[in-house]
Scaffold this motif. Structure first.
Motif, PDB file in Angstrom:
ATOM      1  N   MET A  26      60.321  34.550  11.993  1.00 49.79           N
ATOM      2  CA  MET A  26      59.697  33.417  11.416  1.00 49.79           C
ATOM      3  C   MET A  26      58.536  32.956  12.305  1.00 49.79           C
ATOM      4  N   ALA A  27      57.456  33.039  11.935  1.00 53.88           N
ATOM      5  CA  ALA A  27      56.141  32.993  12.845  1.00 53.88           C
ATOM      6  C   ALA A  27      55.690  31.391  12.892  1.00 53.88           C
ATOM      7  N   GLU A  28      55.745  30.917  13.796  1.00 59.84           N
ATOM      8  CA  GLU A  28      55.093  29.540  14.024  1.00 59.84           C
ATOM      9  C   GLU A  28      53.697  29.447  13.599  1.00 59.84           C
ATOM     10  N   GLY A  29      53.334  28.446  12.719  1.00 62.80           N
ATOM     11  CA  GLY A  29      52.068  27.960  12.345  1.00 62.80           C
ATOM     12  C   GLY A  29      51.434  28.983  11.392  1.00 62.80           C
ATOM     13  N   LEU A  30      51.998  29.999  10.998  1.00 64.67           N
ATOM     14  CA  LEU A  30      51.511  31.045  10.157  1.00 64.67           C
ATOM     15  C   LEU A  30      51.148  30.855   8.725  1.00 64.67           C
ATOM     16  N   GLY A  31      49.956  30.276   8.423  1.00 64.65           N
ATOM     17  CA  GLY A  31      49.666  29.703   7.108  1.00 64.65           C
ATOM     18  C   GLY A  31      49.060  31.104   6.492  1.00 64.65           C
ATOM     19  N   SER A  32      49.122  30.911   5.093  1.00 71.31           N
ATOM     20  CA  SER A  32      48.385  32.111   4.214  1.00 71.31           C
ATOM     21  C   SER A  32      46.883  32.022   4.369  1.00 71.31           C
ATOM     22  N   ASP A  33      46.298  30.910   4.913  1.00 71.20           N
ATOM     23  CA  ASP A  33      44.831  30.641   5.227  1.00 71.20           C
ATOM     24  C   ASP A  33      44.318  31.826   6.036  1.00 71.20           C
ATOM     25  N   PHE A  34      45.092  32.202   7.020  1.00 74.23           N
ATOM     26  CA  PHE A  34      44.712  32.926   7.855  1.00 74.23           C
ATOM     27  C   PHE A  34      45.090  34.508   7.690  1.00 74.23           C
ATOM     28  N   ILE A  35      45.487  34.663   6.420  1.00 74.42           N
ATOM     29  CA  ILE A  35      45.792  36.088   6.163  1.00 74.42           C
ATOM     30  C   ILE A  35      45.119  36.851   4.818  1.00 74.42           C
ATOM     31  N   LYS A  59      42.345  37.867   2.393  1.00 70.84           N
ATOM     32  CA  LYS A  59      41.061  37.658   2.298  1.00 70.84           C
ATOM     33  C   LYS A  59      40.753  36.098   2.076  1.00 70.84           C
ATOM     34  N   ASN A  60      41.741  35.388   2.665  1.00 65.76           N
ATOM     35  CA  ASN A  60      41.685  33.904   2.658  1.00 65.76           C
ATOM     36  C   ASN A  60      40.610  33.013   3.528  1.00 65.76           C
ATOM     37  N   ALA A  61      40.628  31.601   3.378  1.00 72.47           N
ATOM     38  CA  ALA A  61      39.524  31.074   4.086  1.00 72.47           C
ATOM     39  C   ALA A  61      39.189  31.292   5.787  1.00 72.47           C
ATOM     40  N   TYR A  62      40.323  31.577   6.339  1.00 73.19           N
ATOM     41  CA  TYR A  62      40.427  32.022   7.771  1.00 73.19           C
ATOM     42  C   TYR A  62      40.579  33.304   8.277  1.00 73.19           C
ATOM     43  N   ARG A  63      40.424  34.105   7.426  1.00 72.88           N
ATOM     44  CA  ARG A  63      40.652  35.340   7.593  1.00 72.88           C
ATOM     45  C   ARG A  63      39.919  36.098   8.749  1.00 72.88           C
ATOM     46  N   GLY A  64      40.568  37.263   9.478  1.00 66.62           N
ATOM     47  CA  GLY A  64      39.812  38.046  10.171  1.00 66.62           C
ATOM     48  C   GLY A  64      40.798  37.581  11.635  1.00 66.62           C
ATOM     49  N   PHE A  65      41.452  37.117  11.929  1.00 68.05           N
ATOM     50  CA  PHE A  65      42.276  36.786  13.016  1.00 68.05           C
ATOM     51  C   PHE A  65      43.586  37.061  12.942  1.00 68.05           C
ATOM     52  N   THR A  66      43.982  37.938  11.933  1.00 66.93           N
ATOM     53  CA  THR A  66      45.518  38.631  12.197  1.00 66.93           C
ATOM     54  C   THR A  66      45.316  39.895  11.508  1.00 66.93           C
ATOM     55  N   PRO A  67      44.563  40.837  12.257  1.00 71.01           N
ATOM     56  CA  PRO A  67      44.374  42.079  11.632  1.00 71.01           C
ATOM     57  C   PRO A  67      45.888  42.961  11.260  1.00 71.01           C
ATOM     58  N   TYR A  68      46.533  42.808  12.272  1.00 65.10           N
ATOM     59  CA  TYR A  68      47.737  43.577  11.882  1.00 65.10           C
ATOM     60  C   TYR A  68      48.486  43.316  10.510  1.00 65.10           C
ATOM     61  N   LEU A  69      48.597  41.962  10.531  1.00 65.25           N
ATOM     62  CA  LEU A  69      49.422  41.293   9.504  1.00 65.25           C
ATOM     63  C   LEU A  69      48.415  41.615   7.960  1.00 65.25           C
TER      64      LEU A  69
END
Length: 816
Positions: free
Chosen positions: A260-269, A271-281
């Motif tokens: 259960m990852a704290e604060g992990l929204g789909s925005d960051f996964i 091709k979404n808006a804030y992509r690029g900062f979770t390369p492994y996921l």
């Protein structure tokens, strides 16, 4: 005589010519306006992607005006009462009162700037300790922090002074009248201005609390009845096994690892808006069963464990906030009953949000939290106020891996991360900040603006750190022999708060990965599901394909994961944005939020629509859920206790005991209650002392001093086996606190169990406990066993360090 005095006041030039109260109220409105301008400036253009900043500010100023007018009208009777009693007391007190209003408004603006939501009835859902912990995690409570709270009331008084000096009463009255006409008309013709995001903070807080209290009265449990006494109960077989087609089934039960990852929204996964900062996921999206349009059931961490692991209702302020947890089952309890070793790992205090109460009710085998890391692990550094949430993500995963070898398989390992949360601090932060710069400079597919990355650079660095920590954990786990028979489930608790959200749904939009070497193939799903659906589907998969003790009945809020590849929603999903607020509802392809209706598109974006018929259907459905939620949790009607072989309920109190507790603890916090319990214990009033200890431990199971006191009292009563059990529990929960070891060594002395005393002393030493009294008690133990050699060796070492200690010297002489 008094009536005549009042008429004189009404006819006086003081009342008719100076318009003092109008000046005071208009000064309040102007101060509200300045605070809104400050807020708009602080947020900037990122405040909303759908409207420009001028429109936003205009709406906010409109709402500020009417809030100010409302406050002015509310306190007019108070002003006249003071005017009648004694002049000029009314002016001074109204100034103080309005200055206090300004302080509260400023505090609410600061809260909103940090969380991007208005504070409402969720204020009622948190204890003072929880709020203090949360605030000090984000802010250092220095003199500088409090300075604006002094400046803001001075600003109000300054505005009032200037208005009095440079305007006259008739001008202020005329201006106010014109504003009422113009802004009143605008309020009628621009309904969008009433949206939550534009409301005055103080007005939202007051109306939300009033709404919550009215709703609470409307949901009075005495008026709630259902045809079925347990409405959620249904046969286990009704939950379809949708996961089996994707897996190669093996003979042995699989291990389950849930992150259960704290604060992990789909925005960051992906091709979404804030992509690029979770390369492994991002890489896992093409290797897993991946749900793109997945939601958390709550907007904060308090609800993730009960929703994801139990598919449970919310209660009034979150399921885990229920003082007496209703009878229920969960993934933890069912797997434990089927020979799984169950464990929970986190870096913070598991008492926060009452997570430990839920975990222990479900009879979990092991809880590793901030109390159990010991040496060799690096805690997140304290802020200037001395606060640290605990151990960062890499340390949590390192601790988890270190404890796996000694635990019998199959295992359920639940891991809660921490670092992607205010204050976004973690080891080697400079390295990750540099990585953020590298991504911005080299990643041509990045859509987020460089300036926005710079604004939230700490957060993007934290995302990278969390992503790297998960990657390192997964790679280390891949080297373990059980890896090929393990299922990994990764999701977020909610979308992190500080980066502005594009819409009302964004807060809940989180990814769901189910990854395993056992998968036949990867697959992506655009269908909508929620945390509620994970446990029903996972247990259906396990019980239909492995040797399990079958569940005859289940009681889930969710129906199970939807594995349709096209965008659709077959679930009805009420959402609790924060403690005490169930005002969001996903119904088909609609989101109903705060009384407003939005359409959800296949990319999980929303746009506002006006469809009265659908709004009515959803509003009625939401009200029905609220009634069901109240019935289930207040009447203990989730799962029959007669069928529940899985639970470890807390101590039950009789009505008489509850009355005694209420009387004894009135006005006391838990620390003060502990001191009172200790006083009763010293006076040998063990009945009251143990009652208070049980009361505290029901709420705070890890309160080591309380559990140790309870153990000591049991020993003083000669109940040595029970005392031993209680003290061993204290040591297991907080292995680096020394008093429990000392108390247990006394128990072993009094009960003539010298070998156990030696074992527990050695355990204390192995855990780094350096209290000399433990060594002294060990020397006494050896003496009782006629082992003067070891007793002499220990006491000699102690005397080298403490040559003047009288007790040690007397003991040394006794060995001759």
């Amino acid at each position: 005589m008094k009536v005549k005095k009042f008429k004189n006041i009404l006819n006086s030039s003081y009342f008719n010519n100076n318009y003092v109260y109008i000046y005071l109220t208009f000064s309040l409105i102007v101060t509200f306006w300045l605070l809104s301008i400050f807020e708009a400036y602080a947020i900037g253009a990122n405040y909303s992607q759908n409207q420009n900043i001028v429109t936003i500010l205009g709406y906010k100023l409109l709402n500020d005006f009417w809030t100010g007018i409302g406050i002015g009208l509310l306190f007019i009777p108070f002003y006249f009462a003071l005017l009648y009693i004694k002049k000029p007391l009314e002016v001074v007190l109204i100034k103080v009162l309005f200055a206090l209003v300004i302080i509260i408004q400023f505090a609410l603006v600061k809260y909103s700037l940090t969380t991007h939501i208005n504070l409402g009835a969720d204020l009622l859902g948190y204890s003072i300790d929880d709020m203090y912990t949360t605030v000090t995690a984000s802010e250092s409570l220095s003199l500088l922090y409090f300075l604006p709270f002094i400046i803001m009331p001075l600003l109000y008084l300054g505005i009032n002074y200037l208005l009095n000096k440079y305007t006259n009463g008739r001008q202020i009255f005329a201006t106010s009248f014109i504003f009422v006409i113009i802004l009143g008309s605008l309020k009628l013709v621009v309904p969008d201005s009433s949206a939550t995001v534009f409301q005055n903070k103080l007005n939202f807080l007051a109306t939300d609390i009033i709404k919550f209290q009215n709703e609470k009265s409307a949901l009075d449990v005495s008026n709630l009845f259902y045809k079925k006494q347990f409405p959620l109960i249904k046969p286990f077989k009704e939950t379809e096994d949708v996961l089996a087609p994707f897996f190669n089934i093996q003979s042995e039960k699989p291990n389950i690892v849930i992150i259960m990852a704290e604060g992990l929204g789909s925005d960051f996964i992906g091709k979404n808006a804030y992509r690029g900062f979770t390369p492994y996921l991002d890489s896992l999206t093409s290797k897993s069963l991946y749900w793109e349009n997945f939601v958390s059931n709550t907007g904060r961490t308090f609800g993730v464990a009960s929703s994801l692991l139990g598919s449970l209702p919310y209660g009034e302020k979150g399921f885990m906030e229920l003082g007496q947890l209703p009878s229920h089952i969960s993934l933890i309890s069912v797997l434990k009953a089927n020979d799984y070793t169950t464990s929970y790992y986190s870096g913070d205090d598991s008492s926060f949000d009452r997570k430990i109460n839920f975990l222990e009710y479900n009879d979990i085998d092991h809880i590793t939290d901030i109390n159990k890391f010991g040496s060799g692990y690096v805690k997140t550094k304290e802020n200037s106020g001395g606060f640290s949430w605990g151990y960062p993500d890499a340390e949590i995963f390192k601790k988890t891996l270190s404890e796996l070898d000694g635990k019998k398989m199959p295992r359920l390992d639940v891991i809660m991360t921490l670092s992607n949360h205010e204050p976004f601090d973690f080891p080697s932060k400079d390295v990750y900040l540099k990585k953020v710069d590298d991504i911005v400079n080299t990643n041509k597919t990045l859509t987020v603006k460089k300036g926005e990355v710079e604004t939230y650079k700490d957060i993007f660095a934290a995302l990278l750190y969390t992503d790297t920590s998960i990657k390192n954990f997964m790679e280390a786990y891949a080297k373990r022999p059980e890896y090929n028979n393990t299922i990994f489930i990764i999701t977020g608790d909610h979308r992190l708060i500080p980066i502005p959200q594009k819409d009302e749904l964004c807060r809940f939009h989180v990814p769901l990965f189910i990854y395993s070497p056992m998968l036949k193939k990867a697959e992506k799903f655009k269908s909508v599901s929620s945390h509620w659906d994970v446990t029903p589907s996972l247990l259906s998969f396990l019980m239909n394909n492995y040797k399990f003790n079958k569940l005859e009945k289940t009681a889930w809020m969710g129906q199970g994961l939807d594995t349709a590849k096209e965008f659709r929603n077959i679930h009805q999903i009420p959402l609790m944005r924060y403690k005490g607020s169930i005002n969001d509802y996903i119904y088909k392809d609609y989101l109903y939020s705060g009384g407003e209706l939005y359409k959800i598109n296949e990319n999980f974006g929303t746009y506002k629509v006006h469809e009265e018929k659908i709004s009515k259907i959803i509003a009625d459905s939401l009200l029905s859920f609220k009634k069901l939620n109240a019935y289930l949790t207040k009447k203990n009607k989730i799962f029959p206790a007669s069928l529940n072989i899985y639970a470890q309920p807390t101590v039950q109190f009789s009505k008489a005991e509850l009355a005694t507790i209420k009387e004894l603890t009135k006005g006391l916090n838990f620390d003060q209650t502990f001191i009172l319990a200790r006083d009763f214990a010293f006076k040998k009033d063990y009945k009251k002392a143990k009652l208070l200890c049980n009361y505290i431990l029901n709420e705070l199971p890890n309160y080591s001093e309380v559990r140790t006191l309870k153990g000591r009292m049991l020993a003083w009563e000669g109940k040595f086996p029970v005392a031993e059990s209680e003290l061993l529990s204290a040591i297991k929960r907080t292995p680096f606190e020394n008093d429990s070891y000392l108390a247990l060594m006394d128990v072993y002395w009094w009960s003539d169990q010298n070998k156990k005393a030696i074992e527990i002393a050695n355990k204390a030493v192995s855990n780094g406990i350096k209290n000399p009294e433990i060594s002294f008690k060990l020397a006494e133990t050896y003496k009782r066993m006629n082992n003067t050699k070891d007793a002499n060796s220990i006491i000699n070492d102690l005397l080298k360090k403490y040559p003047g200690n009288t007790n040690y010297l007397i003991f040394k002489k006794s060995l001759r």
